[in-house]
Motif scaffolding. Sequence first.
Motif, PDB file in Angstrom:
ATOM      1  N   ASP A 478       0.880  -1.319   0.158  1.00 24.51           N
ATOM      2  CA  ASP A 478       0.184  -0.192   0.086  1.00 24.51           C
ATOM      3  C   ASP A 478       0.517   1.164  -0.089  1.00 24.51           C
ATOM      4  O   ASP A 478       0.410   2.270  -0.536  1.00 24.51           O
ATOM      5  CB  ASP A 478      -0.734  -0.056   1.258  1.00 24.51           C
ATOM      6  CG  ASP A 478      -2.233  -0.995   1.259  1.00 24.51           C
ATOM      7  OD1 ASP A 478      -2.428  -1.768  -0.032  1.00 24.51           O
ATOM      8  OD2 ASP A 478      -2.751  -0.927   1.903  1.00 24.51           O
ATOM      9  N   LEU A 479       1.712   1.270   0.505  1.00 24.11           N
ATOM     10  CA  LEU A 479       2.906   2.336   0.923  1.00 24.11           C
ATOM     11  C   LEU A 479       2.775   2.677  -0.429  1.00 24.11           C
ATOM     12  O   LEU A 479       3.252   4.196  -1.249  1.00 24.11           O
ATOM     13  CB  LEU A 479       4.377   2.019   1.575  1.00 24.11           C
ATOM     14  CG  LEU A 479       3.902   1.620   3.544  1.00 24.11           C
ATOM     15  CD1 LEU A 479       5.023   1.709   4.402  1.00 24.11           C
ATOM     16  CD2 LEU A 479       2.934   2.971   3.322  1.00 24.11           C
ATOM     17  N   GLU A 481       1.719   2.147  -3.326  1.00 25.93           N
ATOM     18  CA  GLU A 481       0.355   2.297  -4.217  1.00 25.93           C
ATOM     19  C   GLU A 481       0.136   3.706  -3.949  1.00 25.93           C
ATOM     20  O   GLU A 481      -0.289   3.929  -5.207  1.00 25.93           O
ATOM     21  CB  GLU A 481      -0.399   1.567  -4.204  1.00 25.93           C
ATOM     22  CG  GLU A 481      -0.215  -0.281  -4.812  1.00 25.93           C
ATOM     23  CD  GLU A 481      -0.999  -1.220  -4.861  1.00 25.93           C
ATOM     24  OE1 GLU A 481      -2.037  -1.041  -4.335  1.00 25.93           O
ATOM     25  OE2 GLU A 481      -0.940  -2.240  -4.917  1.00 25.93           O
ATOM     26  N   ALA A 482       0.250   4.126  -2.702  1.00 25.37           N
ATOM     27  CA  ALA A 482      -0.126   5.012  -1.846  1.00 25.37           C
ATOM     28  C   ALA A 482       0.445   5.863  -2.750  1.00 25.37           C
ATOM     29  O   ALA A 482      -0.115   7.272  -3.601  1.00 25.37           O
ATOM     30  CB  ALA A 482      -0.186   5.105  -0.951  1.00 25.37           C
ATOM     31  N   ALA A 483       1.826   5.843  -3.111  1.00 28.70           N
ATOM     32  CA  ALA A 483       2.071   7.338  -4.023  1.00 28.70           C
ATOM     33  C   ALA A 483       2.192   6.764  -6.010  1.00 28.70           C
ATOM     34  O   ALA A 483       2.243   8.146  -5.983  1.00 28.70           O
ATOM     35  CB  ALA A 483       3.655   6.693  -4.178  1.00 28.70           C
ATOM     36  N   MET A 484       2.072   5.629  -6.703  1.00 31.84           N
ATOM     37  CA  MET A 484       1.356   5.812  -7.135  1.00 31.84           C
ATOM     38  C   MET A 484       0.477   6.818  -7.581  1.00 31.84           C
ATOM     39  O   MET A 484      -0.192   7.636  -8.817  1.00 31.84           O
ATOM     40  CB  MET A 484       1.462   4.431  -7.996  1.00 31.84           C
ATOM     41  CG  MET A 484       1.960   4.003  -8.768  1.00 31.84           C
ATOM     42  SD  MET A 484       2.320   1.864  -8.101  1.00 31.84           S
ATOM     43  CE  MET A 484       1.916   1.498  -9.180  1.00 31.84           C
ATOM     44  N   THR A 485      -1.124   6.479  -6.474  1.00 32.84           N
ATOM     45  CA  THR A 485      -2.003   7.266  -6.890  1.00 32.84           C
ATOM     46  C   THR A 485      -1.999   8.509  -6.316  1.00 32.84           C
ATOM     47  O   THR A 485      -3.283   9.445  -6.507  1.00 32.84           O
ATOM     48  CB  THR A 485      -3.367   6.422  -5.874  1.00 32.84           C
ATOM     49  OG1 THR A 485      -3.292   6.384  -4.610  1.00 32.84           O
ATOM     50  CG2 THR A 485      -3.701   5.148  -5.771  1.00 32.84           C
ATOM     51  N   SER A 486      -0.611   8.806  -6.007  1.00 31.85           N
ATOM     52  CA  SER A 486      -0.791  10.554  -5.844  1.00 31.85           C
ATOM     53  C   SER A 486       0.217  11.189  -6.804  1.00 31.85           C
ATOM     54  O   SER A 486       0.358  12.060  -6.773  1.00 31.85           O
ATOM     55  CB  SER A 486       0.785  10.612  -4.330  1.00 31.85           C
ATOM     56  OG  SER A 486      -0.521  10.275  -3.260  1.00 31.85           O
TER      57      SER A 486
END
Lengths: 583, 390
Positions: A478-479, A481-486
Amino acid sequence: MSASTDTARTRLALVLGRWMPFAMLGLMLTWLVVVPLVILLVGSFSVTGLPVDFFTRGFTLDNYIQTYSDPFFWRMAWTTTVFAVCSALGSLTLGIILAWLVERTDLPARGLVRVLIILPLATPPVLLAIGWIMLLSPRTGFFNQLLQSGLGLSAAPFNIYSLTGMIFVDMLALVPSTFLILSPAFRNMDPNLEEAAMTSGARFHTMIWRVVLPLLLPAILAAGGFLLIVGFLVFDIPGAIGMPVGIFVLSTRVVYLATDAPTGMAEYGLIASMAIFFLVVLLLIAFGYQRATRRAARFVTVTGKGFRIRPFALKRWRWVAFGFVALYFTLVTIAPMGILIWASLMPWFAQPSWDMLQHVTLANHLDFFNNRRAVRAAQNSITISVISATAVAVISIIISWVVVRSNAVGRRVLDALAFLPIAIPGVMIGVALIFVYLTFDLLPIYGTIWIIVIAYVTNYISFGTRASNGVMVQLHSDLEEAAMTSGARWGRLMRSIIIPLTLPALVAVWIWVLAICMRELTSALLLQGRGNTTVPVLLWGYWTGGQPNRAAAVGVWLVVAMLFVIGLWQFMAQRSRLSGVRE
Amino acid sequence: MLDVRNLRVEYRTAGAPYVAVHDESFAVRAGEFFTLLGPSGCGKTTTLRSVAGLETPTAGRIEIDGVPVFDGATGRAVPTHAREIAMVFQSYAIWPHMTVFENVAFPLRVKRLPGAALRRQVDEVLQMVGLGDFAERPATMLSGGQQQRVALARAIVKDAKVLLLDEPLSNLDAKLREQMRRELRRLQKHVGTTSIYVTHDQDEALSLSDRIAVMRGGRIVELGRPLDLYLRPRHTFTARFVGQAELAPCKVVQAGADAVLVETKLGRFRARVNADIGARANHLMVRPEHVVFADADADADDGTGENMLEGQIANILFSGKLVEYEVQTGQGVVSVCAASNVLRTLGEAVRLHLPPEHCVLLTDGEGGGSLGDIPGGDAAPAGPGNRRTA
């Protein structure tokens, strides 16, 4: 730009993205790991043992026939097995007791004890062996002479130059590693599991047998597998203790045939055919080891929930246990290091006594800092260790990311290739690299520090990738993927998230590889040329060349350097645990 | 704003591919709060991750604000970082090596927003979620609820077209969840971003959403406003999954335009809700709180005996605001929920009235085509809806 070319380009990028990592990393790992093994295999079927002759002079089985029809070989294989199994069992027993005492009981000064147990990592095994030879040699051993005169014995009570002696020293040398593997398992076991057994009505021994041991079994098996591998491939201790009196194990035999063969020529054919046997045995152990550790991973009971361990009350056994730890520390550090420091201060080899105190001299130490060969060796050691450690850390983190996180093609193959070298002893890497770089003139690195760097990178990449795989798995996806969705791209993701989060662990890997490179003897010995002598090789040269006092001085400074590096490693490991990558 | 057409997601497994999402289509309007509701394994998270580009669908088409971001026919797949989305993760995914401020600032730093504007926007969003004073805290020194707010702030600050929320409240304790639910709704109204929310909690879905898609086994079973899904569900699965439901298999005796007479093992009932299902109805449903005690309602008994039941109170569950009675009738147990102003005693004989305007006709599979054709081997969740009553 039309829609269809756009699409074709996306597709191409996707396919390339999936294949590129495998192609690049696979090529590198093949060069490092597969080529030496293949060359070795080819060499074993060639008349002279050199792969070149396989192509010019044809195929032969002579090497195998000569090696395996020799009863001496089978006796040696048996010696090796006894040596490996006994020292593994010994250090496993000691390691389990120490890990339990430190992690689960109210042993006094547990923090200090933990340091005392890990500290001996700073002593290279060869130095430990030399120390114990000085203490237990039948003619000149300090302890032997003390006991002999004290008890009025007619002969020396101990003889270090024996299989038992080798096992004793190897067992001591392996305890710190065993402890490091086992103690997290003891520490992370949720006490609720024990308490649940007790509230279910289990008595103490039932709880230990039915709950605690089964839970720890995978970790113990994993440690056992690791120790067995090390026992089969270690050269330093059997080399220092057994070789001078003709007690051979596989690794010392290979070095002997490579450097000291009676014919004066290195017996490459015999070495290669012997090495294949080595490889088969070690691959079998490594396979078992990997299965055991995979099961261990399934047992991991890290819930992320904090728990407080209620230490087991030792009561009046507390000080007995502390005494046990003190005895261990004496045997593994104080006694051997004491005699080494003494020897390093003596102009010639002499037993510690009040009379000899007047002869104390710093000449050996000054020599180490002034002698051009010694200074060169120190420079070599530092250069080789720093480059190898950096290469291992960088390659490991990239391989781990591809293996654990990406959907690249062939990532399991990469993982297996990176793990394989754990089963290839330093002796074999050394021999194989001689073969490779004597066969191909592509890279004229034979006899330089670079051939040693390649040996070390190959050898420690398995350790590096195991460690970084662990970190990568812990790092919750998630850490990322959170960067990717950011809105972050791959480069940004690596720079801002992955590298900062894995850095402490990566630095710990770096320092650890640095430490083992600094103390490594076997590969460096086999690959030594005019310009690439390392400190352990220098030490070995002094020792086997009959200059024990100079060897002791070199050893003392090597330990000082190792202590520094290991202190740094523990500090970083501590920090990486504190900044803990939490979900 | 968001358009999902014939989305299909398959996972390669050792045997046949596992289909996580079957041909799924829905459209979300601008500013809408849209919820994907279903039991675990129903494909709701997979759908959300496909929208984010974290999952590559096998087929179908996804458009965000008119821009196709995935098209199975042409192979076009816009990478996650280039999509107009922001996401809140179930685990919060707060980066432990950054402060609260840096976590929230990250999407703006990626956009290369100049310092002053960045500072202002981050501060504004932190104020909005009530973390104005926490900017310089290390992100690991926060409670669960605060981490949740950071995750939300980080998603809001990106100012994307679509906000994706993956079970964001499921890791909080009950009280905090209640509070965050209100706050989430307030924030969403305030910011006005189109939101896709994934949850398995029907209370959350009902109280937050403008519309809900109820999912099961990789398909949307029913899609509608919370009110409709609760009062007028059309499928047994929806009836059971959204709220508590008393269900009985039934046979249609007589179908009329605005009422249908059905026969169940409990007796004959007239139902007015979903009368258009008519002869295809195979279940009768009533919400426990819609069942009334005949002695408390003067108009309940019209003398025909229709929609009436007799029994004894067999069990009482007192939960404060409401009391739930289990009434043992000749043919089975019926649950009744009543306010706690009148309390009944165990063993008391009661007559129950099931008002026709609260009797709901349901189908379990026919018509909608969503339930009946799930193949036996499909990994449909073992939810209550799977219990087929023949």
